[in-house]
Design an enzyme around this catalytic site. Structure first.
Site, mmCIF file in Angstrom:
data_model
loop_
_atom_site.group_PDB
_atom_site.id
_atom_site.type_symbol
_atom_site.label_atom_id
_atom_site.label_comp_id
_atom_site.label_asym_id
_atom_site.label_seq_id
_atom_site.Cartn_x
_atom_site.Cartn_y
_atom_site.Cartn_z
ATOM 1 N N SER A 12 6.049 109.891 57.448
ATOM 2 C CA SER A 12 4.693 109.654 57.505
ATOM 3 C C SER A 12 3.976 110.935 57.105
ATOM 4 C CB SER A 12 4.165 109.188 58.966
ATOM 5 O OG SER A 12 3.020 109.352 59.213
ATOM 6 N N HIS A 37 5.624 106.352 54.424
ATOM 7 C CA HIS A 37 4.734 105.653 55.331
ATOM 8 C C HIS A 37 3.468 106.368 55.303
ATOM 9 C CE1 HIS A 37 4.325 103.348 59.215
ATOM 10 N NE2 HIS A 37 3.370 104.436 59.491
ATOM 11 N N ASP A 39 -0.510 106.069 56.913
ATOM 12 C CA ASP A 39 -1.275 105.642 58.234
ATOM 13 C C ASP A 39 -2.888 105.643 57.837
ATOM 14 O OD1 ASP A 39 0.882 105.309 60.197
ATOM 15 O OD2 ASP A 39 1.171 107.392 59.921
ATOM 16 N N MET A 41 -6.180 104.909 59.069
ATOM 17 C CA MET A 41 -7.221 104.675 60.364
ATOM 18 C C MET A 41 -8.709 104.613 60.231
ATOM 19 S SD MET A 41 -4.917 107.265 62.950
ATOM 20 C CE MET A 41 -3.255 107.449 62.633
ATOM 21 N N HIS A 70 0.443 101.071 56.738
ATOM 22 C CA HIS A 70 0.296 100.928 58.006
ATOM 23 C C HIS A 70 -1.321 101.019 58.189
ATOM 24 C CE1 HIS A 70 0.804 101.945 62.655
ATOM 25 N NE2 HIS A 70 0.236 100.727 62.432
ATOM 26 N N MET A 72 -4.191 100.374 60.503
ATOM 27 C CA MET A 72 -4.923 100.556 61.666
ATOM 28 C C MET A 72 -6.398 100.536 61.764
ATOM 29 S SD MET A 72 -2.407 103.603 63.198
ATOM 30 C CE MET A 72 -1.817 103.921 61.329
ATOM 31 N N MET A 141 5.458 99.482 67.471
ATOM 32 C CA MET A 141 4.774 101.035 67.773
ATOM 33 C C MET A 141 5.420 101.549 69.319
ATOM 34 S SD MET A 141 2.593 101.501 65.607
ATOM 35 C CE MET A 141 2.232 103.227 66.164
ATOM 36 N N ASP A 179 7.664 102.968 65.068
ATOM 37 C CA ASP A 179 6.975 104.063 64.599
ATOM 38 C C ASP A 179 6.296 104.922 65.784
ATOM 39 O OD1 ASP A 179 4.857 105.733 63.357
ATOM 40 O OD2 ASP A 179 3.633 103.900 62.626
HETATM 41 C C1 DX5 Z 1 0.576 106.772 64.798
HETATM 42 C C2 DX5 Z 1 0.995 106.474 63.377
HETATM 43 C C3 DX5 Z 1 2.323 107.175 63.051
HETATM 44 C C4 DX5 Z 1 2.460 108.556 63.165
HETATM 45 C C5 DX5 Z 1 3.947 109.031 63.660
HETATM 46 O O1 DX5 Z 1 -0.569 106.226 64.778
HETATM 47 O O2 DX5 Z 1 1.240 104.979 63.244
HETATM 48 O O3 DX5 Z 1 2.819 106.572 61.894
HETATM 49 O O4 DX5 Z 1 2.268 109.143 61.862
HETATM 50 O O5 DX5 Z 1 3.741 110.248 63.974
HETATM 51 P P1 DX5 Z 1 4.835 110.859 64.764
HETATM 52 O O6 DX5 Z 1 6.333 110.685 64.226
HETATM 53 O O7 DX5 Z 1 4.523 112.466 64.904
HETATM 54 O O8 DX5 Z 1 4.756 110.407 65.943
HETATM 55 ZN ZN ZN Z 2 2.161 104.399 61.229
#
Ligand code: DX5
Ligand code: ZN
Length: 223
Positions: A12, A37, A39, A41, A70, A72, A141, A179
């Site tokens: 990620s 990956h 993320d 947000m 992903h 969010m 998650m 994740d």
């Molecule tokens: C959290 C994300 C993850 C995050 C994981 O909201 O969805 O993908 O990047 O990071 P680590 O491996 O550091 O928990």
């Molecule tokens: Zn993620």
């Protein structure tokens, strides 16, 4: 049985150095990453804000890795077309953000990309039963979404196992991705519980040797 299963690793970039993103992506690609990956947000569904389709569009030409986004964000259905044009290969939405989840999944698939669903830690696995036949991916998650570097919630191992059984009953082709908080200490347990794809942010990008950290996670699953 695990000997026949192959683990996929999805670093990620949330934990990467964004001033050096091209180089860091190339390091994980050369080290054998399977997916990248991403993320996304929005500061509403989760407390943090990251990046959107523009950044993905910039990443698309610099890597051959499948781009695993992903989302969010609230109202993710409004942005499917933009993410498709930005070049994602997999688009995953949270069940908590989608009152019309079946429609949203169909819309993602109408672009001929893979569709995933994901659940927050407190959302029961049983919510997946009706949608599993339609998805390519279930993202479990193991931290509350919003930030990298959080601690893996151990109780989620049982949930991965439950989801793996639901998957085996309703859609054997769907992959299970996990994740949050994955590192060399817990990757094997997560894999043994039924995960096919391991996301890892901090444990890869915050390491001194990014390539080595990725390889160590993969190796730890076969010990
Ligand atoms: C959290 C994300 C993850 C995050 C994981 O909201 O969805 O993908 O990047 O990071 P680590 O491996 O550091 O928990
Ligand atoms: Zn993620």
């Amino acid at each position: 049985m695990n000997k026949q299963r192959k683990v996929l690793i999805a670093p990620s970039i949330l934990s990467a150095n964004f001033a050096n993103l091209k180089e860091q992506i190339s390091i994980v690609e050369r080290a054998g990453a399977d997916w990248l990956h991403l993320d996304i947000m929005d500061g509403n569904f989760v407390p943090n804000i990251t990046f959107g389709p523009m950044v993905i569009e910039a990443i698309r030409p610099i890597t051959k890795l499948p781009l695993d986004a992903h989302l969010m964000i609230l109202n993710p259905e409004r942005y499917i077309e933009q993410f498709y044009h930005a070049g994602v290969d997999i688009l995953t939405v949270h069940v908590e953000t989608c009152p019309h989840l079946h429609r949203t999944i169909q819309e993602i698939k109408s672009y001929n990309i893979k569709a995933g669903v994901t659940l927050n830690p407190a959302t029961p696995a049983s919510l997946l039963v009706e949608i599993i036949p339609y998805v390519d991916l279930i993202l479990v998650m193991t931290v509350n979404p919003g930030f990298g570097g959080q601690k893996f919630i151990d109780k989620m191992l049982e949930k991965i196992n439950t989801i793996s059984r639901i998957r085996d009953n309703f859609n054997r082709d769907a992959l299970i991705e996990v994740d949050g908080g994955i590192n060399t200490k817990n990757a094997k347990q997560v894999f043994d519980a039924g995960a096919d794809v391991l996301v890892a942010g901090n444990s890869i990008f915050k390491s001194k040797d990014i390539a080595k950290a990725l390889k160590e996670i993969r190796k730890s699953t076969s010990r």
